[in-house]
Design an enzyme around this catalytic site. Structure first.
Site: not given
Ligand code: DAK
Length: 259
Positions: A62, A108, A128
């Site tokens: 997300a 998901e 998360e």
């Molecule tokens: N959201 C927004 N931007 C993201 C992102 C994300 N999930 N993942 C990556 N990006 C963006 C980065 O910020 C970066 O943007 P800039 O800095 O260039 O502007 C760009 O994509 C490239 O990412 P990285 O520079 O970080 O790339 P790397 O190759 O170094 O690393 C990575 C890749 C996938 C390991 C890293 O980007 C990462 O850890 N990303 C986050 C993964 C994550 O934590 N996913 C889970 C997100 S939370 C809900 C409650 C909760 C949720 C949903 C609903 N409700 C109450 C209904 C939560 C859900 C989630 O999914």
């Protein structure tokens, strides 16, 4: 345009298209994807979807930037991301073709599909916990049902990623291909599915999915009744006659004039 839509006969490939954000899923993506799919779900010519991303990311979760400043009351008031349930409820079969990261909401999203194919570089995870939250689009429920409580707990409590082989061993993916072959092979399988009667593929999905809700006796009864109901379709006659006549069946699905 957050989604690129391409037709391959009865197959529709929907590619997430926010490469700079690793296909992070925001509200706009959700509405765009769900609107397209709900429209095509009613189209009898569309027999299967393939949902995909790019080589680096299926979807990295997300959109953290969209969510980070929201208050509890905003999340509750908007019923944030409840719209993804409409994606889960699409009746046409859908295959997730995953290359690269399928994290958080990305994992998901893949699990809301009917099958997951992975390329060798795929990485699945529910990280998360590292953000101070928990899975929010069904991850704790669907992952647990698919891989079992202990493995799901390991992934959700530590946030660790698993690779394609581990995902395969855990039952999260059913086929692994090279990154180059992934989409082509997914389209190939989707084409096979779309060559069958859309009536029976939809019903097949329903009975399999009900197994997660029903006990064995009720589930087997539901399956039998649905099996009986397919004898009201022309496609059952066509399928069985084609077998006896040693020819390829020509299914009409929802286009059949009778029944
Ligand atoms: N959201 C927004 N931007 C993201 C992102 C994300 N999930 N993942 C990556 N990006 C963006 C980065 O910020 C970066 O943007 P800039 O800095 O260039 O502007 C760009 O994509 C490239 O990412 P990285 O520079 O970080 O790339 P790397 O190759 O170094 O690393 C990575 C890749 C996938 C390991 C890293 O980007 C990462 O850890 N990303 C986050 C993964 C994550 O934590 N996913 C889970 C997100 S939370 C809900 C409650 C909760 C949720 C949903 C609903 N409700 C109450 C209904 C939560 C859900 C989630 O999914």
């Amino acid at each position: 345009m957050n989604i690129i839509k391409k037709y391959y006969g009865g197959v529709v490939v929907l590619q997430l298209n926010r490469p700079k954000a690793l296909n992070a899923l925001n509200t706009e993506v959700m509405h765009e994807l769900v609107d397209i799919m709900q429209e095509l779900d009613k189209d009898s010519k569309v027999g299967c979807f393939v949902i995909t991303g790019n080589k680096k990311a299926f979807a990295a979760g997300a959109d953290i930037k969209e969510m980070s400043d929201k208050s509890y009351l905003q999340m509750l008031g908007e019923d944030f991301f409840a719209g993804w349930e409409a994606f889960a409820k699409i009746r046409t079969p859908k295959i997730a073709a995953v290359s690269g990261y399928a994290l958080g909401g990305g994992c998901e999203l893949a699990m809301m599909c009917d099958m997951i194919f992975a390329s060798e570089n795929a990485k699945f995870g529910q990280p998360e916990i590292k953000l101070g939250v928990i899975p929010g689009i069904g991850g704790s429920q669907r992952l647990t049902k698919i891989v079992g409580r202990i493995k799901a707990m390991d992934m959700i409590l530590t946030g660790k990623f698993i690779n394609a082989n581990e995902a395969m061993q855990s039952g999260l993916v059913s086929r692994i291909f090279t990154t180059e072959e992934l989409l082509e092979k997914a389209i190939e399988v989707a084409t096979t599915i779309s060559s069958y009667s859309k009536v029976s593929t939809m019903i097949a999905k329903e009975v399999v999915n009900r197994s997660e809700e029903l006990g064995l006796q009720e589930g087997v009864l539901f399956e039998r009744r649905m099996f009986h109901s397919l004898f009201a379709t022309s496609d059952q006659k066509e399928g069985m006659q084609a077998f006896t006549q040693k020819r390829t069946p020509n299914f009409g699905g929802f286009n059949n004039k009778i029944n």
